[in-house]
Design a protein around this motif. Structure first.
Motif, mmCIF file in Angstrom:
data_model
loop_
_atom_site.group_PDB
_atom_site.id
_atom_site.type_symbol
_atom_site.label_atom_id
_atom_site.label_comp_id
_atom_site.label_asym_id
_atom_site.label_seq_id
_atom_site.Cartn_x
_atom_site.Cartn_y
_atom_site.Cartn_z
ATOM 1 N N LYS A 299 48.323 41.758 44.948
ATOM 2 C CA LYS A 299 47.778 40.931 43.625
ATOM 3 C C LYS A 299 48.084 41.750 42.298
ATOM 4 C CE LYS A 299 46.091 37.049 44.815
ATOM 5 N NZ LYS A 299 46.836 35.847 44.333
ATOM 6 N N LEU A 300 47.751 43.004 42.785
ATOM 7 C CA LEU A 300 47.875 44.052 41.440
ATOM 8 C C LEU A 300 49.193 44.136 41.359
ATOM 9 C CD1 LEU A 300 46.558 45.874 39.334
ATOM 10 C CD2 LEU A 300 46.417 47.638 41.087
ATOM 11 N N ARG A 301 50.108 44.458 42.285
ATOM 12 C CA ARG A 301 51.651 44.570 42.339
ATOM 13 C C ARG A 301 52.302 43.346 41.434
ATOM 14 N NH1 ARG A 301 51.509 46.626 47.606
ATOM 15 N NH2 ARG A 301 52.192 44.587 48.534
ATOM 16 N N ASP B 58 44.859 44.992 51.642
ATOM 17 C CA ASP B 58 45.982 44.581 51.419
ATOM 18 C C ASP B 58 46.465 43.431 50.319
ATOM 19 O OD1 ASP B 58 46.842 46.492 53.143
ATOM 20 O OD2 ASP B 58 47.033 45.098 54.788
ATOM 21 N N VAL B 59 45.285 42.420 50.406
ATOM 22 C CA VAL B 59 45.540 41.349 49.560
ATOM 23 C C VAL B 59 45.399 41.883 47.971
ATOM 24 C CG1 VAL B 59 44.531 39.014 48.702
ATOM 25 C CG2 VAL B 59 44.551 39.710 51.116
ATOM 26 N N SER B 60 44.324 42.685 47.717
ATOM 27 C CA SER B 60 44.170 43.270 46.411
ATOM 28 C C SER B 60 45.473 44.246 45.869
ATOM 29 C CB SER B 60 43.056 44.329 46.332
ATOM 30 O OG SER B 60 41.887 43.462 46.759
ATOM 31 N N GLU C 243 35.952 50.076 45.740
ATOM 32 C CA GLU C 243 36.676 49.455 46.838
ATOM 33 C C GLU C 243 37.419 48.426 46.389
ATOM 34 O OE1 GLU C 243 36.462 51.270 49.734
ATOM 35 O OE2 GLU C 243 34.895 52.456 48.537
ATOM 36 N N SER C 244 37.780 48.093 45.313
ATOM 37 C CA SER C 244 38.403 46.765 44.788
ATOM 38 C C SER C 244 39.714 46.890 45.094
ATOM 39 C CB SER C 244 38.172 46.767 43.386
ATOM 40 O OG SER C 244 36.998 46.583 42.905
ATOM 41 N N TYR C 245 40.433 47.790 45.298
ATOM 42 C CA TYR C 245 42.118 47.852 45.601
ATOM 43 C C TYR C 245 42.539 48.233 46.766
ATOM 44 C CZ TYR C 245 40.719 47.158 40.609
ATOM 45 O OH TYR C 245 40.204 47.098 39.459
ATOM 46 N N LYS C 246 41.727 48.457 47.698
ATOM 47 C CA LYS C 246 42.031 49.073 49.096
ATOM 48 C C LYS C 246 42.459 48.181 50.210
ATOM 49 C CE LYS C 246 39.261 53.259 48.500
ATOM 50 N NZ LYS C 246 38.268 54.234 48.973
#
Length: 230
Positions: free
Chosen positions: A39-41, A34-36, A29-32
């Motif tokens: 950050k990844l982008r 909006d904040v995650s 569930e780490s990247y689901k």
């Protein structure tokens, strides 16, 4: 070196860590949220598309030119600004075998390394031919250059360390070998790993998200491509 001595060295060498990525699948569930995703982008743009590793992307000219790092002193200073060997416990290695030995000594040679409660980086130095060519072209390493002493002493390894940071960080993110971890206390960490073509681990890092954010800001402040636009 004699054949017997080589054989003894090989026998004593620590076997390299294999690129086991089971730890990546431990959190789904780490990247689901909006904040995650945001950050990844940001990390994919700054550390992959705009990687400062030499010749890693056509979007940049590499850290030597973009960050104005032309001397050993400047390279060491930038590594210090990135908190290596201080807040981020760092072990530099020349080979995957050396890295595996360091990981074993630190207790970070299993998939449980993501559970550590401190920041660390195990990194093999860069040996890319394009980097060696750029280093050789720097004034302090040209034939006839005056040998310096003390803190100003020339050291090619300083450039190989800095390139290694950017290169392994780029590879880990580009190849999907990362995991965003939210600890029970609410702190956010990123586990990152890189490996060579033989499947041997060449870098393993566990960093706070705040540290990665600080690196993004540091690069933006130092990168003359951004300063020229301001």
């Amino acid at each position: 070196m004699s054949q017997k001595k080589k054989a003894n060295n090989n026998k004593c060498a620590h076997p390299p860590l294999k690129n086991d990525v089971s730890w990546i699948k431990q959190v789904h569930e780490s990247y689901k949220d909006d904040v995650s995703k945001k950050k990844l982008r940001i990390y994919l743009q700054r550390f992959v598309s705009e990687s400062e590793a030499i010749d890693a992307t056509r979007q940049t000219n590499g850290f030597i030119t973009d960050l104005n790092i032309y001397t050993t002193v400047q390279a060491n200073a930038f590594l210090e600004q990135m908190c290596f060997d201080s807040a981020v416990k760092t072990r530099w290695a020349y080979t995957p075998n050396d890295l595996a030995k360091a990981a074993h000594e630190a207790g970070s040679d299993s998939s449980d390394f993501i559970k550590r409660d401190y920041e660390f980086a195990l990194i093999c130095l860069s040996t890319a031919a394009c980097l060696n060519k750029r280093i050789a072209g720097l004034s302090e390493f040209k034939p006839g250059a005056k040998t310096k002493t003390g803190r100003r002493k020339q050291n090619k390894s300083s450039f190989r360390r800095l390139d290694a940071v950017f290169r392994h960080l780029r590879n880990a993110l580009a190849h999907g070998q990362y995991l965003r971890v939210v600890k029970p206390d609410g702190s956010v960490w990123w586990a990152l790993q890189d490996a060579n073509g033989k499947g041997n681990v060449t870098a393993r890092m566990l960093l706070k998200e705040d540290t990665l954010d600080a690196w993004v800001n540091l690069l933006s402040l130092r990168d003359k491509r951004y300063r020229d636009k301001s």
